[in-house]
Design an enzyme around this catalytic site. Sequence first.
Site, PDB file in Angstrom:
ATOM      1  N   TYR A  65     -38.296 -29.509  34.932  1.00  0.00           N
ATOM      2  CA  TYR A  65     -37.889 -30.836  34.441  1.00  0.00           C
ATOM      3  C   TYR A  65     -37.113 -30.725  33.137  1.00  0.00           C
ATOM      4  CZ  TYR A  65     -41.626 -30.919  30.897  1.00  0.00           C
ATOM      5  OH  TYR A  65     -42.426 -30.657  29.809  1.00  0.00           O
ATOM      6  N   CYS A  66     -36.327 -31.780  32.879  1.00  0.00           N
ATOM      7  CA  CYS A  66     -35.620 -31.931  31.609  1.00  0.00           C
ATOM      8  C   CYS A  66     -35.812 -33.385  31.184  1.00  0.00           C
ATOM      9  CB  CYS A  66     -34.144 -31.552  31.749  1.00  0.00           C
ATOM     10  SG  CYS A  66     -33.229 -32.598  32.895  1.00  0.00           S
ATOM     11  N   LYS A  67     -34.849 -33.945  30.478  1.00  0.00           N
ATOM     12  CA  LYS A  67     -35.010 -35.329  30.023  1.00  0.00           C
ATOM     13  C   LYS A  67     -34.752 -36.329  31.142  1.00  0.00           C
ATOM     14  CE  LYS A  67     -33.696 -38.523  26.369  1.00  0.00           C
ATOM     15  NZ  LYS A  67     -32.952 -38.681  25.118  1.00  0.00           N
TER      16      LYS A  67
END
Length: 102
Positions: A65-67
């Site tokens: 995941y990221c933002k």
Amino acid sequence: MADLTQLDWVEQLNNDNNAVILDVRTQDEVDEGKIPNALHIDIYKGQGFIYEVDALDKSKNYYVYCKAGGRSAQACAVMNQLGFKNTYNLIGGFSQWTGDVE
């Protein structure tokens, strides 16, 4: 790579005893909170990201995941090119995360 909604991502993760959560955001973003037990490798490290990821156990399943979901999709693609078989991208990323945070 598979794009998963948070519901599917969490359900699959909870039933996976071979799972690693990977956070590919910047350190500043991680300092604001992260998903518990996530390993942090910043995708913006460029070649450094590739070196660090390539050293990981390719037999594990990676929940990335990221933002918002864009960088994590890129990370999954890079990981697949490096020989990782199972990478799962969190659609919406941390900005839409409603689970636990540390």
